[in-house]
Write an enzyme that holds these catalytic residues in place. Sequence first.
Site, PDB file in Angstrom:
ATOM      1  N   SER A  77       8.049  -5.453   6.190  1.00 17.98           N
ATOM      2  CA  SER A  77       7.838  -6.515   7.192  1.00 17.98           C
ATOM      3  C   SER A  77       8.513  -7.830   6.810  1.00 17.98           C
ATOM      4  O   SER A  77       7.882  -8.874   6.698  1.00 17.98           O
ATOM      5  CB  SER A  77       6.336  -6.709   7.413  1.00 17.98           C
ATOM      6  OG  SER A  77       5.773  -5.504   7.843  1.00 17.98           O
ATOM      7  N   ASP A  99       6.124  -3.754  10.815  1.00 17.19           N
ATOM      8  CA  ASP A  99       4.718  -3.467  11.123  1.00 17.19           C
ATOM      9  C   ASP A  99       4.439  -3.343  12.620  1.00 17.19           C
ATOM     10  O   ASP A  99       3.565  -2.579  13.037  1.00 17.19           O
ATOM     11  CB  ASP A  99       3.789  -4.513  10.479  1.00 17.19           C
ATOM     12  CG  ASP A  99       4.181  -5.940  10.809  1.00 17.19           C
ATOM     13  OD1 ASP A  99       5.223  -6.153  11.453  1.00 17.19           O
ATOM     14  OD2 ASP A  99       3.450  -6.860  10.402  1.00 17.19           O
ATOM     15  N   ARG A 107       0.829  -1.201   0.000  1.00 16.66           N
ATOM     16  CA  ARG A 107       0.000   0.000   0.000  1.00 16.66           C
ATOM     17  C   ARG A 107       0.858   1.244   0.000  1.00 16.66           C
ATOM     18  O   ARG A 107       1.918   1.275   0.641  1.00 16.66           O
ATOM     19  CB  ARG A 107      -0.908   0.024   1.235  1.00 16.66           C
ATOM     20  CG  ARG A 107      -2.062  -0.932   1.105  1.00 16.66           C
ATOM     21  CD  ARG A 107      -3.150  -0.632   2.085  1.00 16.66           C
ATOM     22  NE  ARG A 107      -2.669  -0.619   3.460  1.00 16.66           N
ATOM     23  CZ  ARG A 107      -3.393  -0.192   4.470  1.00 16.66           C
ATOM     24  NH1 ARG A 107      -4.601   0.282   4.273  1.00 16.66           N
ATOM     25  NH2 ARG A 107      -2.923  -0.238   5.692  1.00 16.66           N
TER      26      ARG A 107
END
Length: 502
Positions: free
Chosen positions: A177, A230, A108
Site C-alpha cells: 500500500s 489495499d 502481516r
Amino acid sequence: MGKVAVATTVVCSVAVCAAAALIVRRRMKSSGKWARVIEILKAFEEDCATPIAKLRQVADAMTVEMHAGLASEGGSKLKMLISYVDNLPSGDETGFFYALDLGGTNFRVMRVLLGGKQDRVVKREFKEESIPPHLMTGKSHELFDFIVDVLAKFVATEGEDFHLPPGRQRELGFTFSFPVKQISLSAGTLINWTKGFSIDDTVNKDVVGELVKAMERVGLDMRVAALVNDTIGTLAGGRYTNPDVVVAVILGTGTNAAYVERAHAIPKWHGLLPKSGEMVINMEWGNFRSSHLPLTEYDHSLDLDSLNPGEQILEKIISGMYLGEILRRVLLKMAEEAAFFGDIVPPKLKIPFILRTPNMSAMHSDTSPDLKVVGSKLKDILEVPNSSLKMRKVVISLCNIIASRGARLSAAGIYGILKKIGRDATKDGEAQKSVIAMDGGLFEHYTQFSESMKNSLKELLGDEVSESVEVILSNDGSGVGAALLAASHSQYLELEDDFETS
C-alpha cells in the site's frame, strides 16, 4: 459617631459600586468573547456547508476527472491507475494461498484455505509483525530480508490442513500500500515511500523483484501471483462473497477507491482487451480536488503545513488522519481570539495532531447529560482542567460539522463513480444491484461518520435507485483479498480447466 458612620457607609457604597462595575465589565467582556466563539463557529459551519446541490457538483467533477484520468497518463489529478486485475474472484476458487500485506509500520503474513462456493474461506491463519524503525530508513535488501525471514518461518508452521498437491509451487498475493506504477499484474515500480519509510534504493525498483530476490536468498520457493494495493484487495474480498460488488472504498487513516471499469472505456489502455472485458482501476482518489470542494481557512493552513502541499486535498478533508487535526485548529483559533479555554491558551493545543480522530469520535458519540466524555478528553489530552457545559456543546458542534462534511463528500465521490459506470439510474425501469465494499477504521468505528455517509448517498441517488445500492463493511479485505487474487490468477487455473473439460 454619626458622621463617621455616614462616611463609612459612603465608602462602602463606593466599594460595592466598584465591585459591581467590575463584575459587569467582566460579564460584558465575557459575553463579547463568547459572541466571538459563536461567530467563529457559525463562519466555520457556513464554509463547510454541503447542500445537496454542492454534492452533485462535486460528484460531476469527480466523473469528469475520472474520464480525463482514463484518457491519458497525467490527464487528471486522479491517477486512475490500471491494476491489471481483469478477473475478480468468482467464489469458485479452491486450494490454499498465501498473502503478504505491507501497508505501514506493521505487516502481516497469512495463509488461506479456500473451499469454493460451498465452503468459502475454510481456514485462515496469520502472523503480524512490527517493522523495526531502523529498517524503515535502511537498505532495501535489509527490509525485504526481514519480511521474508518472517514469511519463511510462517511457511514452516504449515499444518496438515494446508497441503499442496505434488509438484505445485506455493502462490502469494502481495498487498503493497504505497504508490506504485504497475507494469503487470505481478510487477510494479515504487514511485515513492510514505508513512515514515524512506529507503532510497527501493525507489524506481520493482517491489516484487525485491521480494523475490529476498526469497531466493533464503531458498523459499514461492510465486508472487498478484501485486495489489489495499483498495483492490478490498474489492476482491468483497466480490468473493458478493457478486454485485463493483466499487471498494477505504476510509481509514487515508482514503482511496477502486472500481470495475469496462476495458473499452479506458483510452490509455494500449494492450489487448482482456477476455473478461473488464479492468479494475485504482483511482487514488485522495488526490482529487475541485473548486466545488468546501475548503476553509483551516484546511488551507493544514495543507500548507503538510509534507505535500497542494496534494491529496480530498484526503485532507475526509480521512481519519486529518479530521482531529482540523478540530484542533478551530479550537486553537477560538482559544487565541476568544479565550475559549480561559485567558491562557492551553500549550498542548498548539501541538499539531495531538487531537486524533478516535478522540474526536469518542467526544462526538458522548450522549451523557453533562457531556462527561468531552470534559475528560479535554482534560486528558489538552490539559484543560475545567470546561463548562456550553463549551463542551461547542466542541460537539465542531465535531458534527467536520464529520458531516467528510462523510457527505465521501458519498459524493461514491455517487460520482456510480454515475461513471451507469449505476446511478434505472435501466429499462429496473436498477442494477450495486454493492460498495468499505474498509477502514474511520468507516467501521466512527458511527456518526458512516451513518451520515450512507444517508447522504441515499439522498443523492433518490429513493428508487438507492433501494438497489448497498454499502457493506468488508473487513480485512486487503489481506484475504490478496490471497483471493493469487487464487483467481493462479498459474494452475488453465491446467484445472483443461482437466475438467477433457
